[in-house]
Design a protein around this motif. Structure first.
Motif, PDB file in Angstrom:
ATOM      1  N   SER A   7       0.783  -1.071  -0.047  1.00 46.14           N
ATOM      2  CA  SER A   7      -0.005   0.148  -0.048  1.00 46.14           C
ATOM      3  C   SER A   7       0.857   1.146   0.117  1.00 46.14           C
ATOM      4  O   SER A   7       2.131   1.171   0.415  1.00 46.14           O
ATOM      5  CB  SER A   7      -0.911   0.111   1.246  1.00 46.14           C
ATOM      6  N   THR A   8       0.193   2.321  -0.169  1.00 46.60           N
ATOM      7  CA  THR A   8       1.122   3.691  -0.269  1.00 46.60           C
ATOM      8  C   THR A   8       1.737   3.766   1.079  1.00 46.60           C
ATOM      9  O   THR A   8       2.793   4.746   1.334  1.00 46.60           O
ATOM     10  CB  THR A   8       0.053   4.784  -0.621  1.00 46.60           C
ATOM     11  N   ASP A   9       1.191   3.291   2.244  1.00 49.39           N
ATOM     12  CA  ASP A   9       1.800   3.592   3.512  1.00 49.39           C
ATOM     13  C   ASP A   9       2.789   2.482   3.856  1.00 49.39           C
ATOM     14  O   ASP A   9       3.145   2.432   5.000  1.00 49.39           O
ATOM     15  CB  ASP A   9       0.853   3.931   4.715  1.00 49.39           C
ATOM     16  N   VAL A  65       2.558  -4.253   3.471  1.00 47.81           N
ATOM     17  CA  VAL A  65       2.361  -5.514   2.446  1.00 47.81           C
ATOM     18  C   VAL A  65       1.079  -6.137   2.803  1.00 47.81           C
ATOM     19  O   VAL A  65       0.981  -6.708   3.905  1.00 47.81           O
ATOM     20  CB  VAL A  65       3.822  -6.264   2.775  1.00 47.81           C
ATOM     21  N   GLU A  66       0.198  -5.936   2.114  1.00 48.22           N
ATOM     22  CA  GLU A  66      -1.052  -6.517   2.332  1.00 48.22           C
ATOM     23  C   GLU A  66      -1.232  -8.041   1.739  1.00 48.22           C
ATOM     24  O   GLU A  66      -1.959  -8.376   0.777  1.00 48.22           O
ATOM     25  CB  GLU A  66      -1.991  -5.475   1.425  1.00 48.22           C
ATOM     26  N   GLN A  67      -0.354  -8.822   2.532  1.00 51.22           N
ATOM     27  CA  GLN A  67      -0.409 -10.462   2.437  1.00 51.22           C
ATOM     28  C   GLN A  67       0.365 -10.922   3.561  1.00 51.22           C
ATOM     29  O   GLN A  67       0.945 -10.207   4.203  1.00 51.22           O
ATOM     30  CB  GLN A  67      -0.129 -10.748   0.600  1.00 51.22           C
ATOM     31  N   LYS A  68       0.273 -12.131   3.356  1.00 50.13           N
ATOM     32  CA  LYS A  68       0.967 -12.950   4.632  1.00 50.13           C
ATOM     33  C   LYS A  68       2.428 -13.219   3.702  1.00 50.13           C
ATOM     34  O   LYS A  68       2.400 -14.103   3.071  1.00 50.13           O
ATOM     35  CB  LYS A  68       0.084 -14.077   4.934  1.00 50.13           C
ATOM     36  N   ASN A 126       0.064  -8.274   6.852  1.00 46.43           N
ATOM     37  CA  ASN A 126      -0.605  -6.871   6.854  1.00 46.43           C
ATOM     38  C   ASN A 126       0.266  -6.062   7.572  1.00 46.43           C
ATOM     39  O   ASN A 126      -0.175  -5.114   8.042  1.00 46.43           O
ATOM     40  CB  ASN A 126      -2.169  -6.858   7.027  1.00 46.43           C
ATOM     41  N   MET A 127       1.584  -6.342   7.351  1.00 48.36           N
ATOM     42  CA  MET A 127       2.511  -5.091   8.177  1.00 48.36           C
ATOM     43  C   MET A 127       3.280  -4.586   6.989  1.00 48.36           C
ATOM     44  O   MET A 127       3.606  -5.086   6.090  1.00 48.36           O
ATOM     45  CB  MET A 127       3.476  -6.186   8.904  1.00 48.36           C
ATOM     46  N   PRO A 128       3.997  -3.317   7.569  1.00 48.22           N
ATOM     47  CA  PRO A 128       5.284  -2.920   6.657  1.00 48.22           C
ATOM     48  C   PRO A 128       6.163  -3.766   7.046  1.00 48.22           C
ATOM     49  O   PRO A 128       6.286  -4.677   7.987  1.00 48.22           O
ATOM     50  CB  PRO A 128       5.482  -1.547   7.311  1.00 48.22           C
ATOM     51  N   ARG A 129       7.358  -3.611   6.238  1.00 47.59           N
ATOM     52  CA  ARG A 129       8.756  -4.391   6.324  1.00 47.59           C
ATOM     53  C   ARG A 129       9.136  -4.201   8.093  1.00 47.59           C
ATOM     54  O   ARG A 129       9.123  -2.989   8.464  1.00 47.59           O
ATOM     55  CB  ARG A 129       9.792  -4.092   5.705  1.00 47.59           C
ATOM     56  N   VAL A 169       9.123 -13.140   1.022  1.00 53.77           N
ATOM     57  CA  VAL A 169       8.502 -14.318   0.028  1.00 53.77           C
ATOM     58  C   VAL A 169       7.074 -14.575   0.633  1.00 53.77           C
ATOM     59  O   VAL A 169       6.825 -14.181   1.654  1.00 53.77           O
ATOM     60  CB  VAL A 169       9.129 -15.828   0.138  1.00 53.77           C
ATOM     61  N   SER A 170       6.141 -14.936  -0.237  1.00 47.68           N
ATOM     62  CA  SER A 170       5.026 -15.339   0.220  1.00 47.68           C
ATOM     63  C   SER A 170       4.871 -16.548   1.017  1.00 47.68           C
ATOM     64  O   SER A 170       5.460 -17.428   1.205  1.00 47.68           O
ATOM     65  CB  SER A 170       3.928 -15.706  -1.026  1.00 47.68           C
ATOM     66  N   ALA A 171       4.067 -16.140   2.307  1.00 52.28           N
ATOM     67  CA  ALA A 171       3.912 -17.336   3.240  1.00 52.28           C
ATOM     68  C   ALA A 171       2.595 -18.172   3.004  1.00 52.28           C
ATOM     69  O   ALA A 171       1.803 -18.315   3.725  1.00 52.28           O
ATOM     70  CB  ALA A 171       3.635 -16.834   4.706  1.00 52.28           C
TER      71      ALA A 171
END
Length: 183
Positions: free
Chosen positions: A7-9, A12-15, A139-142, A154-156
């Protein structure tokens, strides 16, 4: 991982999971204020700690990969969770008399610590080999290890769906919770 899932903020919108091919160090360090009224004992430590982190961050050769400030229960406990590229880099920084840590370390012990327990300090060091850790972020930033240079995101999913799967103990189908995942 693709940019379309960020997202812009920066969320990371995934696991996802973080993977690193090289060994690294997780270092926890902090202080506990035991006597609030003895400001002269704990304030110098409180003030120098963030300066040490800034010193390390400004030196790309220091070996520090990432540092996060953490507050413990109440307002007595303040610390950092850090990721280092090696124990040798951490040790070299700690003992370098030209850097901020060593003089602060000496001052702490020379200011009568044994007679005055106004402030406590602690640290824990963990040496981590590749394939002997697991991470998950949803659904967390790095964050944490995922925010360090040299770490692949990587995708979980599939085998990486569960902690046991990410550690290579299962095929990842052992999750007791079913989730609907994006991307």
């Amino acid at each position: 991982m693709t940019d379309q899932n960020v997202s812009t903020d920066g969320i990371v919108e995934q696991k996802i999971s973080a993977e690193r091919d090289e060994a690294f160090v997780v270092f926890h360090i902090g202080m506990r204020i035991n006597a609030f009224w003895k400001i002269h004992r704990w304030l110098p430590i409180l003030l120098v700690a963030p300066r040490m982190v800034r010193e390390l961050v400004s030196d790309s050769e220091s070996g520090l990969l990432e540092s996060r400030t953490v507050l413990g229960p109440g307002i007595r406990n303040i610390g950092f969770v850090q990721y280092w590229d090696s124990f040798d880099a951490l040790r070299e920084y700690a003992r370098d008399s030209d850097r901020l840590h060593f003089p602060a370390w000496q001052d702490y012990y020379q200011d009568g610590t044994k007679e005055d327990a106004a402030v406590g300090i602690w640290h824990e060091t963990y040496l981590i080999d590749p394939d002997e850790y697991e991470t998950v972020y949803n659904n967390m930033p790095r964050h944490g290890l995922a925010a360090t240079d040299g770490t692949e995101i990587v995708s979980a999913a599939d085998q990486r769906n569960t902690a046991a799967g990410r550690l290579g103990h299962t095929d990842g189908s052992d999750s007791p919770v079913q989730s609907s995942e994006k991307g």
